[in-house]
Design an enzyme around this catalytic site. Structure first.
Site, PDB file in Angstrom:
ATOM      1  N   SER A  63      65.450  35.543   7.138  1.00 37.70           N
ATOM      2  CA  SER A  63      66.567  35.552   6.180  1.00 37.70           C
ATOM      3  C   SER A  63      66.255  36.239   4.855  1.00 37.70           C
ATOM      4  O   SER A  63      67.176  36.475   4.063  1.00 37.70           O
ATOM      5  CB  SER A  63      67.021  34.125   5.893  1.00 37.70           C
ATOM      6  OG  SER A  63      67.819  33.663   6.933  1.00 37.70           O
ATOM      7  N   LYS A  66      68.235  39.232   4.115  1.00 38.26           N
ATOM      8  CA  LYS A  66      69.615  39.133   3.590  1.00 38.26           C
ATOM      9  C   LYS A  66      69.698  39.666   2.153  1.00 38.26           C
ATOM     10  O   LYS A  66      70.741  40.153   1.729  1.00 38.26           O
ATOM     11  CB  LYS A  66      70.095  37.680   3.646  1.00 38.26           C
ATOM     12  CG  LYS A  66      70.309  37.153   5.094  1.00 38.26           C
ATOM     13  CD  LYS A  66      70.700  35.688   5.098  1.00 38.26           C
ATOM     14  CE  LYS A  66      71.220  35.225   6.448  1.00 38.26           C
ATOM     15  NZ  LYS A  66      70.268  34.537   7.295  1.00 38.26           N
ATOM     16  N   TYR A 188      72.481  42.455  12.651  1.00 41.46           N
ATOM     17  CA  TYR A 188      71.984  41.305  11.880  1.00 41.46           C
ATOM     18  C   TYR A 188      70.630  40.837  12.414  1.00 41.46           C
ATOM     19  O   TYR A 188      69.685  40.599  11.645  1.00 41.46           O
ATOM     20  CB  TYR A 188      73.020  40.171  11.927  1.00 41.46           C
ATOM     21  CG  TYR A 188      72.489  38.856  11.424  1.00 41.46           C
ATOM     22  CD1 TYR A 188      72.240  38.653  10.065  1.00 41.46           C
ATOM     23  CD2 TYR A 188      72.186  37.809  12.303  1.00 41.46           C
ATOM     24  CE1 TYR A 188      71.718  37.452   9.602  1.00 41.46           C
ATOM     25  CE2 TYR A 188      71.673  36.608  11.851  1.00 41.46           C
ATOM     26  CZ  TYR A 188      71.440  36.435  10.501  1.00 41.46           C
ATOM     27  OH  TYR A 188      70.900  35.251  10.042  1.00 41.46           O
ATOM     28  N   TYR A 240      69.542  27.532   0.583  1.00 45.17           N
ATOM     29  CA  TYR A 240      70.593  26.749   1.268  1.00 45.17           C
ATOM     30  C   TYR A 240      70.740  25.371   0.645  1.00 45.17           C
ATOM     31  O   TYR A 240      70.891  25.258  -0.560  1.00 45.17           O
ATOM     32  CB  TYR A 240      70.297  26.683   2.775  1.00 45.17           C
ATOM     33  CG  TYR A 240      69.883  28.031   3.298  1.00 45.17           C
ATOM     34  CD1 TYR A 240      70.815  29.070   3.328  1.00 45.17           C
ATOM     35  CD2 TYR A 240      68.578  28.300   3.685  1.00 45.17           C
ATOM     36  CE1 TYR A 240      70.450  30.328   3.761  1.00 45.17           C
ATOM     37  CE2 TYR A 240      68.206  29.560   4.128  1.00 45.17           C
ATOM     38  CZ  TYR A 240      69.149  30.561   4.156  1.00 45.17           C
ATOM     39  OH  TYR A 240      68.787  31.802   4.576  1.00 45.17           O
ATOM     40  N   VAL A 258      63.032  31.719   8.008  1.00 41.55           N
ATOM     41  CA  VAL A 258      62.457  30.770   8.964  1.00 41.55           C
ATOM     42  C   VAL A 258      61.155  31.272   9.596  1.00 41.55           C
ATOM     43  O   VAL A 258      60.511  30.526  10.328  1.00 41.55           O
ATOM     44  CB  VAL A 258      63.444  30.350  10.088  1.00 41.55           C
ATOM     45  CG1 VAL A 258      64.565  29.499   9.553  1.00 41.55           C
ATOM     46  CG2 VAL A 258      63.958  31.546  10.839  1.00 41.55           C
TER      47      VAL A 258
HETATM   48  O1  DON Z   1      70.150  33.598  11.780  1.00 38.36           O
HETATM   49  C1  DON Z   1      69.107  33.058  12.082  1.00 38.36           C
HETATM   50  O2  DON Z   1      69.109  32.020  12.676  1.00 38.36           O
HETATM   51  C2  DON Z   1      67.745  33.611  11.677  1.00 38.36           C
HETATM   52  N1  DON Z   1      67.408  34.779  12.329  1.00 38.36           N
HETATM   53  C3  DON Z   1      67.541  33.733  10.213  1.00 38.36           C
HETATM   54  C4  DON Z   1      67.513  32.384   9.660  1.00 38.36           C
HETATM   55  C5  DON Z   1      66.668  32.186   8.481  1.00 38.36           C
HETATM   56  O3  DON Z   1      65.654  32.795   8.250  1.00 38.36           O
HETATM   57  C6  DON Z   1      67.127  31.086   7.622  1.00 38.36           C
HETATM   58  N2  DON Z   1      66.263  30.898   6.505  1.00 38.36           N
HETATM   59  N3  DON Z   1      65.591  30.038   6.136  1.00 38.36           N
END
Ligand code: DON
Length: 304
Positions: A63, A66, A188, A240, A258
């Site tokens: 993320s 982003k 994405y 978040y 993540v």
């Molecule tokens: O959209 C997703 O589930 C992941 N590829 C990215 C999520 C993420 O890194 C959330 N951050 N903490």
């Protein structure tokens, strides 16, 4: 104490947390990562670099990408961007669907998944070669052409990305996605799979610490006001439903992923990236969060 001694102190202090938390397992490729790796890199505006631990090991930034997509879209669209995505903290998980339905397809902010899918859709409409141009943008931000997508990570995530597909479908239903849903999801997931090490990530985040840094790709820079706004969104939305806690304990604009990475900036002073794959219940790196808390406590440098 200089930054190198401070990083070493933080590294030693946080090692006692190295057994706490679990790496993300919902993406099969992420399960393959050794969870005991830990690195930090801090880069100052004066051009100094300080590293400890596994700062040269590449990992999926997830993320954190982003923020780069937001910067690119904001640069292209300017204020019109906010017609399709808000700037309020969500107080919800990164992949929450409920809020999106309540708010009729306008995501709360660009750093939750719904917002990032809208940003991806905007980039798909604006760019001729979105994947290539996005990659080039990040490479040029950190002055390193040795950055790649992890294709098997992207595929692995698409094969299991049911919730993101649900979010994309809801956005499409409310008219906030122009392109084919599958195309948006693929773009994405490739952004999320972008693989960088702490040093590269800290270099790329210098664009948000240094209001005058040029984006070679556009032969221009974000305006000071745009950098301010991106930092404000990171401050309020970058973690978040843990954004308040991060603000309270660390006091810097930052963004987590993540994959276990966290990138943060101290305006006009430094950019820092920390990586440790074990996450807390909210999906943020346990040691990364603690390391940054110790950093701003020790240096007494924060935005507050
Ligand atoms: O959209 C997703 O589930 C992941 N590829 C990215 C999520 C993420 O890194 C959330 N951050 N903490």
């Amino acid at each position: 104490m200089g930054y190198q001694e401070i990083l070493q102190y933080i590294y030693n202090e946080t090692l006692q947390l190295s057994h706490i938390g679990e790496p993300a397992s919902y993406i099969p490729e992420l399960r393959k990562v050794n969870p005991n790796q830990y690195g930090i890199c801090l880069k100052t505006l004066e051009g100094k670099t300080y590293c400890v631990g596994d700062s040269q090991e590449a990992f999926a930034i997830q993320s954190i990408a982003k923020v780069f997509a937001l910067a690119m879209a904001f640069h292209i669209k300017g204020e019109r961007l906010w017609e399709r995505v808000g700037v309020e903290p969500s107080g919800s998980a990164f992949n929450s669907v409920i809020q999106l339905e309540m708010e009729k397809g306008i995501p709360r902010n660009p750093l939750i998944n719904a917002g990032a899918l809208v940003i991806s859709d905007i980039l798909l409409s604006e760019l001729d070669y979105p994947e290539e141009q996005f990659l080039k943008f990040v490479q040029e931000l950190c002055g390193d052409s040795d950055i790649r997508y992890n294709e098997s990570m992207a595929v692995s995530e698409r094969e299991n990305g049911f919730l993101n597909a649900a979010i994309a479908n809801m956005l499409k239903y409310y008219g906030n996605i122009e392109n084919d849903i599958e195309r948006v999801l693929r773009f994405y997931f490739r952004q999320c799979s972008l693989t960088m090490n702490c040093q590269q990530l800290a270099s790329a985040f210098m664009a948000f610490a240094n209001h005058k840094k040029k984006f070679e790709y556009f032969q221009t820079s974000l305006t000071g006001s745009q950098v301010k706004r991106i930092n404000a969104i990171m401050q309020t939305c970058g973690f978040y439903d843990e954004a308040g806690d991060f603000s309270f304990k660390v006091g810097l604009p930052g963004k987590s992923g993540v994959g276990g990475g966290i990138a943060a900036i101290c305006p006009r002073k430094y950019a820092i990236a920390v990586w440790s794959p074990r996450l807390n219940k909210k999906g943020n790196s346990v040691m990364g969060m603690k390391a940054l808390e110790l950093l701003t406590t020790k240096t007494e440098e924060s935005i507050f």
